[in-house]
Design a protein around this motif. Structure first.
Motif, PDB file in Angstrom:
ATOM      1  N   THR A 188       0.831  -1.201   0.000  1.00  0.00           N
ATOM      2  CA  THR A 188       0.000   0.000   0.000  1.00  0.00           C
ATOM      3  C   THR A 188       0.868   1.254   0.000  1.00  0.00           C
ATOM      4  N   GLU A 189       1.909   1.240   0.808  1.00  0.00           N
ATOM      5  CA  GLU A 189       2.813   2.395   0.849  1.00  0.00           C
ATOM      6  C   GLU A 189       3.512   2.589  -0.495  1.00  0.00           C
ATOM      7  N   ALA A 190       3.918   1.482  -1.114  1.00  0.00           N
ATOM      8  CA  ALA A 190       4.587   1.586  -2.411  1.00  0.00           C
ATOM      9  C   ALA A 190       3.636   2.105  -3.477  1.00  0.00           C
ATOM     10  N   GLU A 191       2.381   1.658  -3.459  1.00  0.00           N
ATOM     11  CA  GLU A 191       1.401   2.126  -4.436  1.00  0.00           C
ATOM     12  C   GLU A 191       1.059   3.593  -4.220  1.00  0.00           C
ATOM     13  N   GLN A 192       0.953   3.990  -2.968  1.00  0.00           N
ATOM     14  CA  GLN A 192       0.666   5.392  -2.683  1.00  0.00           C
ATOM     15  C   GLN A 192       1.811   6.290  -3.131  1.00  0.00           C
ATOM     16  N   ALA A 193       3.044   5.787  -2.982  1.00  0.00           N
ATOM     17  CA  ALA A 193       4.202   6.563  -3.428  1.00  0.00           C
ATOM     18  C   ALA A 193       4.202   6.751  -4.938  1.00  0.00           C
ATOM     19  N   GLN A 194       3.618   5.766  -5.649  1.00  0.00           N
ATOM     20  CA  GLN A 194       3.528   5.864  -7.097  1.00  0.00           C
ATOM     21  C   GLN A 194       2.262   6.592  -7.544  1.00  0.00           C
ATOM     22  N   GLY A 195       1.368   6.874  -6.575  1.00  0.00           N
ATOM     23  CA  GLY A 195       0.130   7.577  -6.913  1.00  0.00           C
ATOM     24  C   GLY A 195      -0.851   6.729  -7.689  1.00  0.00           C
ATOM     25  N   VAL A 196      -0.790   5.401  -7.492  1.00  0.00           N
ATOM     26  CA  VAL A 196      -1.686   4.520  -8.250  1.00  0.00           C
ATOM     27  C   VAL A 196      -2.715   3.839  -7.365  1.00  0.00           C
ATOM     28  N   HIS A 197      -2.720   4.156  -6.101  1.00  0.00           N
ATOM     29  CA  HIS A 197      -3.639   3.461  -5.206  1.00  0.00           C
ATOM     30  C   HIS A 197      -3.979   4.362  -4.041  1.00  0.00           C
ATOM     31  N   GLU A 198      -5.242   4.351  -3.681  1.00  0.00           N
ATOM     32  CA  GLU A 198      -5.685   5.061  -2.495  1.00  0.00           C
ATOM     33  C   GLU A 198      -6.286   4.048  -1.544  1.00  0.00           C
ATOM     34  N   HIS A 199      -5.662   3.910  -0.392  1.00  0.00           N
ATOM     35  CA  HIS A 199      -6.082   2.897   0.567  1.00  0.00           C
ATOM     36  C   HIS A 199      -7.142   3.482   1.485  1.00  0.00           C
ATOM     37  N   GLY A 200      -8.365   2.991   1.342  1.00  0.00           N
ATOM     38  CA  GLY A 200      -9.456   3.509   2.145  1.00  0.00           C
ATOM     39  C   GLY A 200      -9.394   3.030   3.581  1.00  0.00           C
ATOM     40  N   ALA A 201     -10.095   3.718   4.464  1.00  0.00           N
ATOM     41  CA  ALA A 201     -10.129   3.348   5.873  1.00  0.00           C
ATOM     42  C   ALA A 201     -10.910   2.051   6.057  1.00  0.00           C
ATOM     43  N   GLU A 202     -10.399   1.196   6.947  1.00  0.00           N
ATOM     44  CA  GLU A 202     -11.054  -0.075   7.205  1.00  0.00           C
ATOM     45  C   GLU A 202     -12.093   0.092   8.301  1.00  0.00           C
ATOM     46  N   LEU A 203     -13.226  -0.595   8.151  1.00  0.00           N
ATOM     47  CA  LEU A 203     -14.248  -0.577   9.181  1.00  0.00           C
ATOM     48  C   LEU A 203     -13.729  -1.226  10.455  1.00  0.00           C
ATOM     49  N   PHE A 204     -13.001  -2.345  10.304  1.00  0.00           N
ATOM     50  CA  PHE A 204     -12.368  -3.010  11.440  1.00  0.00           C
ATOM     51  C   PHE A 204     -10.889  -3.171  11.126  1.00  0.00           C
TER      52      PHE A 204
END
Length: 263
Positions: free
Chosen positions: A43-59
């Motif tokens: 997730t961190e690698a994808e965010q650094a590339q600007g290709v993924h936004e990790h949404g907040a988890e319910l749990f």
């Protein structure tokens, strides 16, 4: 009598769930932690590339692997224990001269194979980070279809075995019915869609790998441990229910014999 057997099935299912949860926490937790670490890193690698936004988890993953896992296993164990007792009530008395204890063990083995092992072969479970969030419904639907087909075909195979046994003998009839079940299941597995969403290596535009794909050893260990967890559940249900049912049915037979003796 049926209600008392179902109550014993619930007890066996609850005990099986507790043991299965303990086994999963002890053996599978390190593997799940490795899968979560991979997910966080990707997730961190994808965010650094600007290709993924990790949404907040319910749990959180901690809740999912702790309280959530325990509650889910308990509910599943209770449900399977109750259904197992109902199946025992239906089969007992129609299975020839098989006593309650061996019948319980045989039914537990058959339930493990038809309810979990066969669907597992087609749609094995995945650890965190494996699978896309927008396909959960589709994957769950196909898995449930596989479970339903396996159970229905298993029941049909039992009925077929009884009919063939009258014509070909018990051994030949059961063997042929098992072969028909296996062949039909293979055809169903081939016809149903395959789901493969294991994350591949994350690459830059140039093709260079910036984050590896999901570790194959983690995926393998998770699936083996998931299979072992279900095995613990069903073995416990079969072995715990067996003496409870045998004692209850034995007490009932003793009471009936006593009541039939003239005063």
């Amino acid at each position: 009598m049926e209600k008392r057997l179902i109550a014993r099935g619930l007890l066996a299912g609850a005990l099986g769930a507790v043991l299965a949860f303990a086994f999963a926490r002890l053996c599978a937790e390190p593997v799940i932690a490795r899968a979560i670490a991979f997910e966080d890193g990707r997730t961190e690698a994808e965010q650094a590339q600007g290709v993924h936004e990790h949404g907040a988890e319910l749990f959180t993953r901690g809740v999912q692997s702790g309280v959530g896992l325990g509650f889910g296993v308990l509910i599943f164990g209770l449900a399977m224990g109750a259904l197992f007792a109902v199946l025992f009530c239906v089969v007992y008395g129609r299975a020839g001269n098989i006593a309650a204890r061996p019948l319980s063990v045989l039914l537990a083995a058959a339930a493990f194979v038809s309810v979990y092992l066969v669907p597992f072969v087609k749609y094995p479970p995945n650890p965190p980070a494996v699978g896309q969030s927008d396909t959960i419904g589709m994957r769950t639907g196909w898995y449930l279809v596989m479970v339903l087909v396996s159970v229905v075909l298993a029941i049909a195979a039992v009925l077929l075995a009884r009919r063939l046994s009258e014509q070909l003998g018990a051994w030949n009839g059961r063997l042929l019915a098992a072969g028909v079940y296996l062949a039909t299941i293979v055809v169903v597995m081939v016809l149903l869609p395959t789901v493969d969403e294991t994350p591949q290596p994350l690459r830059e535009a140039s093709g260079a790998i910036i984050y590896p794909g999901f570790p194959a050893d983690v995926l393998y260990e998770f699936r083996v441990l998931s299979l072992a967890t279900q095995l613990v559940l069903w073995v416990t249900i079969g072995l715990v229910f067996a003496p409870l049912a045998e004692r209850l049915l034995g007490d009932r037979a003793t009471s009936e014999r006593a009541s039939s003796i003239p005063a």
